[in-house]
Motif scaffolding. Sequence first.
Motif, mmCIF file in Angstrom:
data_model
loop_
_atom_site.group_PDB
_atom_site.id
_atom_site.type_symbol
_atom_site.label_atom_id
_atom_site.label_comp_id
_atom_site.label_asym_id
_atom_site.label_seq_id
_atom_site.Cartn_x
_atom_site.Cartn_y
_atom_site.Cartn_z
ATOM 1 N N GLY A 79 -1.313 11.567 2.794
ATOM 2 C CA GLY A 79 -1.577 10.633 1.706
ATOM 3 C C GLY A 79 -1.903 11.280 0.373
ATOM 4 O O GLY A 79 -2.355 10.592 -0.547
ATOM 5 N N ASP B 239 6.380 8.078 0.179
ATOM 6 C CA ASP B 239 6.674 7.297 -1.016
ATOM 7 C C ASP B 239 6.809 8.239 -2.212
ATOM 8 O O ASP B 239 6.141 9.277 -2.286
ATOM 9 C CB ASP B 239 5.558 6.286 -1.308
ATOM 10 N N LYS C 60 2.341 4.655 1.008
ATOM 11 C CA LYS C 60 2.514 5.283 2.317
ATOM 12 C C LYS C 60 3.020 6.714 2.171
ATOM 13 O O LYS C 60 3.545 7.090 1.112
ATOM 14 C CB LYS C 60 3.540 4.485 3.147
ATOM 15 N N HIS D 221 0.834 -1.189 0.000
ATOM 16 C CA HIS D 221 0.000 0.000 0.000
ATOM 17 C C HIS D 221 0.878 1.253 0.000
ATOM 18 O O HIS D 221 1.947 1.292 0.613
ATOM 19 C CB HIS D 221 -0.923 0.004 1.214
ATOM 20 N N LEU E 22 4.660 1.907 9.895
ATOM 21 C CA LEU E 22 3.312 1.851 9.344
ATOM 22 C C LEU E 22 2.917 3.220 8.786
ATOM 23 O O LEU E 22 3.561 4.228 9.099
ATOM 24 C CB LEU E 22 2.328 1.408 10.430
ATOM 25 N N PRO E 23 1.856 3.272 7.970
ATOM 26 C CA PRO E 23 1.443 4.548 7.381
ATOM 27 C C PRO E 23 1.158 5.641 8.412
ATOM 28 O O PRO E 23 1.326 6.833 8.126
ATOM 29 C CB PRO E 23 0.168 4.176 6.606
ATOM 30 N N ASN E 24 0.732 5.253 9.620
ATOM 31 C CA ASN E 24 0.432 6.255 10.651
ATOM 32 C C ASN E 24 1.674 6.685 11.427
ATOM 33 O O ASN E 24 1.574 7.443 12.406
ATOM 34 C CB ASN E 24 -0.623 5.723 11.624
ATOM 35 N N GLY F 199 -2.798 7.765 -0.805
ATOM 36 C CA GLY F 199 -2.289 7.004 0.336
ATOM 37 C C GLY F 199 -3.259 5.906 0.744
ATOM 38 O O GLY F 199 -4.472 6.113 0.777
ATOM 39 N N GLY F 200 -2.719 4.736 1.031
ATOM 40 C CA GLY F 200 -3.545 3.601 1.426
ATOM 41 C C GLY F 200 -3.980 2.726 0.271
ATOM 42 O O GLY F 200 -4.465 1.608 0.482
#
Length: 265
Positions: free
Chosen positions: A100, A52, A49, A47, A195-197, A113-114
Amino acid sequence: MKKLIIVFVAAFSLVMLTGCKMAKELAYFQNMDSVSLEGVKMRPEIHIKPNDELTITVTSTNPEAAEPFNMTLRNSSSGSSTGLTAVSRQLYSYVVDQDGYITFPVLGKVKVGGLTRPQCEDFLLDQVKPYFAEEERPVVKVRYSSFTVTVIGEVSGSRTLNVSNERLSIIEALAQAGDLSVYGKRPNVLLIRELPNGEKITARYNLNDANMLNSDFYYLQQNDVVYIEPHKSRARSADVNSYMFWTPISSALLSLATFVISLTK
């Protein structure tokens, strides 16, 4: 003398036991014949992020219609004999912000994002389609331009690996880094993932155990860090090397001091 012999034998036995333990750890997947791989999971989807970098191209049967959606960077280089300037173009990379979003030509800020890469392609295609005639048939391609994995510690060459196909297993990453040295702890390889968060998680691999092939973390993701911890014997080896380095220097300084003292007598 008897005590000295006992100490020597004890020290020798300790060294031999340590060496045997390290040698036993060198082999990967030692229980492969007794491990079932039927439940091996498919490669998890990657996914997008924050931070990126994405390379995005829009093509069409009408190149002029697609041109406004393709940002490029221009690099000029002078010709050798004619004196003319040749201009090369390379695609612009879009950096995903902390929320994102990317800023895309014509569309403005869009949230990617995601999404997986195929989902991002489908989403952007839906966004640009209204700007094209039906017969122009636009196509959107998305690629990561910054998919990297870092391998550090007791490997032949610590390095940051560039992943071109968005698919890299822990075994492939270690192989590209030159494999573990004999001092690397194979039963305790550490993975650090963000992680994305922004939260960081860790996982451990035991390379001696074939069950690691069933791990949820077998395939790596962008910006993962893999750390190979050294055995304590590596530290002892470093101490010995340091001692061997400083011993001749100390001897030379002692000899010089002795010579100076003899002159002053």
